[in-house]
Design an enzyme around this catalytic site. Structure first.
Site, mmCIF file in Angstrom:
data_model
loop_
_atom_site.group_PDB
_atom_site.id
_atom_site.type_symbol
_atom_site.label_atom_id
_atom_site.label_comp_id
_atom_site.label_asym_id
_atom_site.label_seq_id
_atom_site.Cartn_x
_atom_site.Cartn_y
_atom_site.Cartn_z
ATOM 1 N N ARG A 30 0.785 -1.230 0.000
ATOM 2 C CA ARG A 30 0.000 0.000 0.000
ATOM 3 C C ARG A 30 0.821 1.287 0.000
ATOM 4 O O ARG A 30 0.702 2.072 -0.902
ATOM 5 C CB ARG A 30 -0.986 0.041 1.175
ATOM 6 C CG ARG A 30 -2.244 -0.728 0.871
ATOM 7 C CD ARG A 30 -3.392 -0.234 1.708
ATOM 8 N NE ARG A 30 -4.659 -0.606 1.097
ATOM 9 C CZ ARG A 30 -5.824 -0.490 1.697
ATOM 10 N NH1 ARG A 30 -5.903 -0.017 2.909
ATOM 11 N NH2 ARG A 30 -6.912 -0.827 1.064
ATOM 12 N N ARG A 39 7.256 -5.401 -5.761
ATOM 13 C CA ARG A 39 6.070 -5.816 -6.518
ATOM 14 C C ARG A 39 6.286 -5.647 -8.027
ATOM 15 O O ARG A 39 5.832 -6.451 -8.822
ATOM 16 C CB ARG A 39 4.898 -4.946 -6.036
ATOM 17 C CG ARG A 39 3.659 -5.003 -6.854
ATOM 18 C CD ARG A 39 2.508 -5.579 -6.094
ATOM 19 N NE ARG A 39 1.231 -5.157 -6.609
ATOM 20 C CZ ARG A 39 0.883 -5.152 -7.883
ATOM 21 N NH1 ARG A 39 1.752 -5.498 -8.817
ATOM 22 N NH2 ARG A 39 -0.328 -4.792 -8.239
ATOM 23 N N ASP A 76 -3.356 -12.309 1.698
ATOM 24 C CA ASP A 76 -4.671 -11.671 1.577
ATOM 25 C C ASP A 76 -5.721 -12.572 2.212
ATOM 26 O O ASP A 76 -5.515 -13.786 2.320
ATOM 27 C CB ASP A 76 -5.032 -11.407 0.111
ATOM 28 C CG ASP A 76 -6.106 -10.322 0.008
ATOM 29 O OD1 ASP A 76 -5.748 -9.141 0.010
ATOM 30 O OD2 ASP A 76 -7.301 -10.669 -0.018
ATOM 31 N N TYR A 152 -17.505 -12.047 -0.592
ATOM 32 C CA TYR A 152 -16.744 -12.105 -1.852
ATOM 33 C C TYR A 152 -17.078 -13.367 -2.654
ATOM 34 O O TYR A 152 -17.136 -13.336 -3.881
ATOM 35 C CB TYR A 152 -15.240 -12.039 -1.574
ATOM 36 C CG TYR A 152 -14.789 -10.647 -1.171
ATOM 37 C CD1 TYR A 152 -14.607 -9.655 -2.120
ATOM 38 C CD2 TYR A 152 -14.571 -10.322 0.161
ATOM 39 C CE1 TYR A 152 -14.207 -8.370 -1.766
ATOM 40 C CE2 TYR A 152 -14.171 -9.043 0.528
ATOM 41 C CZ TYR A 152 -13.995 -8.076 -0.434
ATOM 42 O OH TYR A 152 -13.614 -6.813 -0.077
HETATM 43 O O1 CP3 Z 1 -1.916 -5.722 6.628
HETATM 44 C C1 CP3 Z 1 -1.124 -5.986 5.698
HETATM 45 O O2 CP3 Z 1 -0.479 -5.109 5.114
HETATM 46 C C2 CP3 Z 1 -0.929 -7.440 5.313
HETATM 47 C C3 CP3 Z 1 -1.459 -7.816 4.064
HETATM 48 C C4 CP3 Z 1 -2.958 -7.689 3.762
HETATM 49 C C5 CP3 Z 1 -3.421 -7.486 2.431
HETATM 50 N N1 CP3 Z 1 -4.787 -7.596 2.450
HETATM 51 C C6 CP3 Z 1 -2.555 -7.239 1.262
HETATM 52 C C7 CP3 Z 1 -3.151 -6.618 0.050
HETATM 53 C C8 CP3 Z 1 -4.085 -7.847 4.584
HETATM 54 C C9 CP3 Z 1 -4.168 -8.036 6.094
HETATM 55 C C10 CP3 Z 1 -5.219 -7.796 3.734
HETATM 56 C C11 CP3 Z 1 -6.606 -7.972 4.232
HETATM 57 C C12 CP3 Z 1 -7.739 -7.762 3.334
HETATM 58 N N2 CP3 Z 1 -7.823 -8.013 1.984
HETATM 59 C C13 CP3 Z 1 -9.015 -7.322 3.767
HETATM 60 C C14 CP3 Z 1 -9.391 -7.047 5.219
HETATM 61 C C15 CP3 Z 1 -8.857 -5.776 5.740
HETATM 62 C C16 CP3 Z 1 -9.516 -4.524 5.270
HETATM 63 O O3 CP3 Z 1 -8.779 -3.648 4.762
HETATM 64 O O4 CP3 Z 1 -10.740 -4.389 5.445
HETATM 65 C C17 CP3 Z 1 -9.857 -7.259 2.630
HETATM 66 C C18 CP3 Z 1 -11.300 -6.828 2.616
HETATM 67 C C19 CP3 Z 1 -9.092 -7.711 1.507
HETATM 68 C C20 CP3 Z 1 -9.532 -7.885 0.100
HETATM 69 C C21 CP3 Z 1 -8.735 -7.076 -0.838
HETATM 70 N N3 CP3 Z 1 -7.427 -7.339 -1.190
HETATM 71 C C22 CP3 Z 1 -9.145 -5.908 -1.549
HETATM 72 C C23 CP3 Z 1 -10.503 -5.275 -1.441
HETATM 73 C C24 CP3 Z 1 -8.046 -5.474 -2.325
HETATM 74 C C25 CP3 Z 1 -7.973 -4.329 -3.307
HETATM 75 C C26 CP3 Z 1 -7.871 -3.017 -2.675
HETATM 76 C C27 CP3 Z 1 -6.808 -2.879 -1.563
HETATM 77 O O5 CP3 Z 1 -7.208 -3.035 -0.419
HETATM 78 O O6 CP3 Z 1 -5.649 -2.614 -1.850
HETATM 79 C C28 CP3 Z 1 -6.977 -6.349 -2.045
HETATM 80 C C29 CP3 Z 1 -5.623 -6.244 -2.618
HETATM 81 C C30 CP3 Z 1 -4.479 -6.180 -1.683
HETATM 82 N N4 CP3 Z 1 -4.328 -6.926 -0.550
HETATM 83 C C31 CP3 Z 1 -3.327 -5.345 -1.838
HETATM 84 C C32 CP3 Z 1 -2.494 -5.620 -0.751
HETATM 85 C C33 CP3 Z 1 -1.129 -5.032 -0.474
HETATM 86 C C34 CP3 Z 1 -3.071 -4.392 -3.012
HETATM 87 C C35 CP3 Z 1 -2.656 -5.200 -4.198
HETATM 88 C C36 CP3 Z 1 -1.523 -4.629 -4.991
HETATM 89 O O7 CP3 Z 1 -0.390 -4.513 -4.496
HETATM 90 O O8 CP3 Z 1 -1.789 -4.401 -6.151
#
Ligand code: CP3
Length: 343
Positions: A30, A39, A76, A152
């Site tokens: 992020r 990445r 994730d 989902y």
């Molecule tokens: O906390 C951390 O940094 C550890 C890694 C982590 C990710 N996702 C990496 C990720 C964790 C704990 C999650 C949890 C997650 N994933 C949740 C629950 C937490 C919350 O924020 O409510 C949910 C709902 C998801 C589903 C998800 N994954 C979505 C909706 C998305 C797209 C938008 C976003 O949040 O970035 C992801 C992708 C994702 N998961 C990314 C990362 C670093 C971005 C992907 C990228 O690098 O292109």
């Protein structure tokens, strides 16, 4: 291995700590340019999640760069549906998509309960991370709550309302319960495999808790979170149910050590509802980090004062927003450490 900094674990267990521990939801990925660099070497997010050495590298980045008191394994919540037989893709700029969704009894019957070996790339990443952390800070494992995963799996993508998932609770409640129970059993196996691999504590993310009315929340979500919390006896459990205002009292009865608060949950009110035996985690408004450094420090102090010294793990009230300046995150973290160390 003995941990050099076990503040988070002690606070989670309700023990006294010299200062308040701090980490940030979504700290890995992020916001850091160092993350984007790693990445960028790969085809995308999923490949990174499935490459243990690199997943470990980005897991540790926030420990080195931001100085947080815990690492959270880079993965994730959507790896669980994948392990059950429903793979996802991560679309650039859109987010996760499930090409196939769960609609019929046949879809449901095809799903398997994920066993302890089905997510070997995550457990491998945990082992590498633990080795490389070398006891500096604890490692947090995690999973989505069954209700959020259900959203989902039924909807196939993100949604403002998740109305297909919510429709199912009214039209096919038994079907919904069967699916939720299968997800819960998979999640128990998955969290246990993370703990065996080295996770020191686990968090359950119920990101879509807030879209259900309280009665449905207890029947269709909390029931399964409780099943998971009852099954995880090896390490402390954190439950973060975003928006579950009306169910805080019931969340207080779940067999977990820590309850995460979102930024709209009043601190005093939540303490009274959840009860004194739980440690609370949170809950600075993530948008505070758009403010100037001085405002961030003042808001952080106010938060620390309201939670008090003990039984608190400082965090944001939800994940850090992608366009936040990492120096602002560091300002929050440094202020928690500094301010909570004074007497
Ligand atoms: O906390 C951390 O940094 C550890 C890694 C982590 C990710 N996702 C990496 C990720 C964790 C704990 C999650 C949890 C997650 N994933 C949740 C629950 C937490 C919350 O924020 O409510 C949910 C709902 C998801 C589903 C998800 N994954 C979505 C909706 C998305 C797209 C938008 C976003 O949040 O970035 C992801 C992708 C994702 N998961 C990314 C990362 C670093 C971005 C992907 C990228 O690098 O292109």
């Amino acid at each position: 291995m003995e941990l050099k900094n076990d503040l988070l674990l002690r606070a989670a267990r309700g023990e006294k700590t010299e200062r308040t521990p701090v980490w940030v939801m979504r700290q890995a990925g992020r916001i850091l340019k160092e993350y984007r660099e790693v990445r960028g070497r790969l085809s995308g997010f999923i490949e990174l999640v499935q490459t243990p050495d690199l997943a470990a590298e980005v897991t540790i980045q926030p420990v080195d760069i931001l100085g947080v008191d815990a690492a959270i394994i880079f993965s994730d919540i959507l790896v669980i549906p994948e392990a059950m037989g429903l793979p996802y893709v991560m679309e650039e700029g859109t987010g996760p998509i499930f090409p196939k969704t769960i609609q019929s009894r046949a879809d449901l019957d095809r799903l398997k309960v994920a066993d302890e070996d089905s997510l070997g790339y995550v457990t491998e990443a945990i082992k590498v991370t633990k080795r490389e952390l070398n006891g500096r800070v604890p490692l947090i494992g995690f999973a989505g709550a069954p209700w959020t995963i259900f959203c989902y799996m039924v909807e196939g993508k993100g949604s403002k309302t998740f109305s297909l998932a919510r429709k199912m609770l009214y039209t096919h409640p038994d079907f919904a319960h069967t699916l939720l129970d299968k997800i819960a059993d998979s999640t128990i196996n998955y969290l246990k495999s993370q703990i065996t691999a080295g996770a020191d504590i686990v968090q359950v993310f119920d990101s879509w808790a807030g879209i259900l009315p309280a009665v449905q929340y207890e029947q269709f979500s909390l029931k399964y979170i409780s099943k998971i919390a009852d099954a995880i006896t090896e390490v402390p459990v954190i439950v973060f149910a975003k928006g579950a205002y009306a169910s805080r009292k019931s969340i207080g009865k779940v067999n977990c050590n820590v309850v995460g608060l979102d930024w709209n949950m009043g601190i005093q009110e939540s303490k009274a509802l959840i009860g004194a035996d739980k440690t609370l985690q949170g809950n600075l408004d993530p948008a505070t980090l758009y403010a100037d450094f001085n405002k961030i420090k003042l808001a952080t102090r106010k938060m620390i004062d309201q939670f008090g010294k003990d039984k608190h793990i400082a965090n944001l009230g939800h994940g850090v927003y992608p366009d936040i300046d990492p120096d602002k995150v560091k300002c929050f973290i440094d202020e928690v450490k500094e301010y909570s160390s004074r007497n």
